[in-house]
Design a protein around this motif. Structure first.
Motif, short mmCIF file in Angstrom:
data_model
loop_
_atom_site.label_atom_id
_atom_site.label_comp_id
_atom_site.label_asym_id
_atom_site.label_seq_id
_atom_site.Cartn_x
_atom_site.Cartn_y
_atom_site.Cartn_z
N ALA A 216 -1.83 38.01 -173.39
CA ALA A 216 -0.56 37.34 -173.67
C ALA A 216 -0.10 37.62 -175.09
N LYS A 217 -1.02 37.56 -176.06
CA LYS A 217 -0.66 37.83 -177.45
C LYS A 217 -0.19 39.27 -177.63
N LEU A 218 -0.89 40.21 -177.00
CA LEU A 218 -0.52 41.61 -177.12
C LEU A 218 0.89 41.85 -176.58
N LEU A 219 1.17 41.32 -175.40
CA LEU A 219 2.49 41.54 -174.81
C LEU A 219 3.58 40.82 -175.61
N THR A 220 3.26 39.67 -176.17
CA THR A 220 4.22 38.99 -177.04
C THR A 220 4.51 39.83 -178.27
N ASP A 221 3.47 40.39 -178.86
CA ASP A 221 3.65 41.25 -180.03
C ASP A 221 4.47 42.49 -179.69
N LEU A 222 4.42 42.93 -178.44
CA LEU A 222 5.20 44.10 -178.01
C LEU A 222 6.64 43.75 -177.67
N GLY A 223 6.99 42.46 -177.77
CA GLY A 223 8.37 42.05 -177.59
C GLY A 223 8.72 41.39 -176.27
N TYR A 224 7.71 41.16 -175.42
CA TYR A 224 7.98 40.51 -174.14
C TYR A 224 7.98 38.99 -174.30
N ALA A 225 8.90 38.33 -173.59
CA ALA A 225 8.94 36.86 -173.54
C ALA A 225 8.09 36.42 -172.36
N ILE A 226 6.96 35.81 -172.63
CA ILE A 226 6.02 35.52 -171.56
C ILE A 226 5.57 34.06 -171.59
N VAL A 227 5.11 33.61 -170.43
CA VAL A 227 4.49 32.30 -170.29
C VAL A 227 3.19 32.51 -169.52
N LEU A 228 2.07 32.12 -170.13
CA LEU A 228 0.75 32.27 -169.52
C LEU A 228 0.30 30.93 -168.97
N THR A 229 -0.09 30.92 -167.69
CA THR A 229 -0.50 29.69 -167.02
C THR A 229 -1.93 29.83 -166.50
N PRO A 230 -2.81 28.87 -166.81
CA PRO A 230 -4.20 28.96 -166.33
C PRO A 230 -4.26 28.85 -164.82
N PRO A 231 -5.41 29.20 -164.23
CA PRO A 231 -5.57 29.09 -162.78
C PRO A 231 -5.38 27.66 -162.31
N PRO A 232 -4.76 27.47 -161.15
CA PRO A 232 -4.56 26.10 -160.64
C PRO A 232 -5.87 25.44 -160.22
N ARG A 233 -6.86 26.25 -159.92
CA ARG A 233 -8.18 25.74 -159.56
C ARG A 233 -9.20 26.85 -159.76
N PRO A 234 -10.50 26.51 -159.79
CA PRO A 234 -11.52 27.52 -160.05
C PRO A 234 -11.45 28.70 -159.09
N ALA A 235 -11.81 29.87 -159.60
CA ALA A 235 -11.88 31.12 -158.84
C ALA A 235 -10.50 31.68 -158.48
N ARG A 236 -9.45 31.14 -159.07
CA ARG A 236 -8.10 31.69 -158.85
C ARG A 236 -7.63 32.44 -160.10
N GLN A 237 -6.55 33.20 -159.95
CA GLN A 237 -6.04 34.02 -161.04
C GLN A 237 -5.21 33.21 -162.04
N TRP A 238 -5.19 33.70 -163.28
CA TRP A 238 -4.19 33.27 -164.24
C TRP A 238 -2.86 33.87 -163.81
N THR A 239 -1.75 33.29 -164.32
CA THR A 239 -0.42 33.83 -164.05
C THR A 239 0.30 34.08 -165.37
N LEU A 240 0.87 35.26 -165.50
CA LEU A 240 1.65 35.61 -166.68
C LEU A 240 3.07 35.94 -166.22
N ASP A 241 4.00 35.09 -166.59
CA ASP A 241 5.41 35.29 -166.23
C ASP A 241 6.13 36.01 -167.35
N VAL A 242 6.79 37.10 -167.03
CA VAL A 242 7.60 37.85 -167.98
C VAL A 242 9.06 37.50 -167.71
N ASN A 243 9.74 37.00 -168.72
CA ASN A 243 11.13 36.57 -168.56
C ASN A 243 12.07 37.57 -169.24
N LEU A 244 12.88 38.22 -168.43
CA LEU A 244 13.81 39.22 -168.94
C LEU A 244 15.10 38.55 -169.37
N THR A 245 15.72 39.08 -170.41
CA THR A 245 16.98 38.52 -170.90
C THR A 245 18.15 39.28 -170.32
#
Length: 245
Positions: A216-245
């Motif tokens: 998330a930090k790397l993509l933010t530094d590259l100029g992307y507007a992102i929101v990182l969300t932890p897994p909703p429960r164990p053994a599930r994926q994180w979610t990274l939303d990229v918001n385009l302007t």
């Protein structure tokens, strides 16, 4: 780090190399043969278009499917075309960037399960969404074999696949699935382009993110507007939303 990609409907028309031989992940060779034989049989049926979910305009693809065992091949990096792959630009990666791509990028396939960009395969037509007689749904068919082959590979997993192909392997909490939005809505064309851009940007970095927060930090530094969300429960994926302007 692994970067997971879907294939593309768009493909190069033909290869020029020898017929398909050894591929990455040889543990998948037996199920690959089963799917290949089932696809050839299905492509010869009178109702082949319906079975494979193809439109009448793609009827010519059936002949390619029936000749897959002897068809000329080309590297997966050159086979897949379309918006995501155009923005990824594998052909223009050189040196360490290319080495990282060969090591990190995994392309999921209804026919081959998963391949690396250096694997030579022929043009084909088979979506992971197909219920292929007699094997059934391909995502469910591939899941146990692909899971066994990939679970042992360490590192952060950046998941840029579409939902159709995500069903073949769920890497769990070490993975981040990337979604793309504009004005709160998913935009298919731009989502594919942005996923390709992100994959390329990651391959061109000397520093490799090892955690979702570092990604998330790397993509933010590259100029992307992102929101990182932890897994909703164990053994599930994180979610990274990229918001385009």
């Amino acid at each position: 780090m692994l970067i997971l990609l879907p294939p593309s409907e768009g493909k190069a028309p033909e290869g020029s190399g020898p017929p398909v031989g050894a591929l990455s992940f040889p543990a998948l060779d037996r199920p690959r043969k089963r799917v290949l034989n089932a696809l050839i049989r299905a492509s010869k049926r009178r109702d082949a278009l319906g079975v494979l979910g193809l439109t009448p305009g793609l009827a010519g693809e059936l002949a390619k499917n029936t000749a897959l065992k002897t068809a000329p091949t080309l590297p997966a990096a050159e086979l897949y075309t379309g918006v995501l792959y155009d923005n990824l630009g594998l052909a223009t990666l050189e040196g360490e960037d290319r080495r990282r791509a060969e090591e990190s990028v995994l392309i999921f396939s209804g026919l081959w399960g998963v391949v690396r960009i250096i694997d030579r395969i022929p043009p084909y037509r088979l979506s992971m969404s197909v219920n292929l007689p007699p094997l059934g749904g391909l995502a469910a068919f591939w899941r146990p074999q692909v899971t066994k082959a990939l679970d042992a590979i360490p590192g952060l997993v950046v998941d840029l696949r579409s939902a159709t192909y995500a069903g073949a392997w769920q890497p769990g909490e070490r993975s981040v699935t990337v979604r793309v939005f504009r004005d709160g809505k998913v935009v298919s064309h731009m989502a594919k382009a942005t996923r390709g851009e992100i994959a390329r940007a990651l391959l061109r970095q000397d520093a490799t993110p090892e955690t979702p927060d570092e990604l998330a930090k790397l993509l933010t530094d590259l100029g992307y507007a992102i929101v990182l969300t932890p897994p909703p429960r164990p053994a599930r994926q994180w979610t990274l939303d990229v918001n385009l302007t």
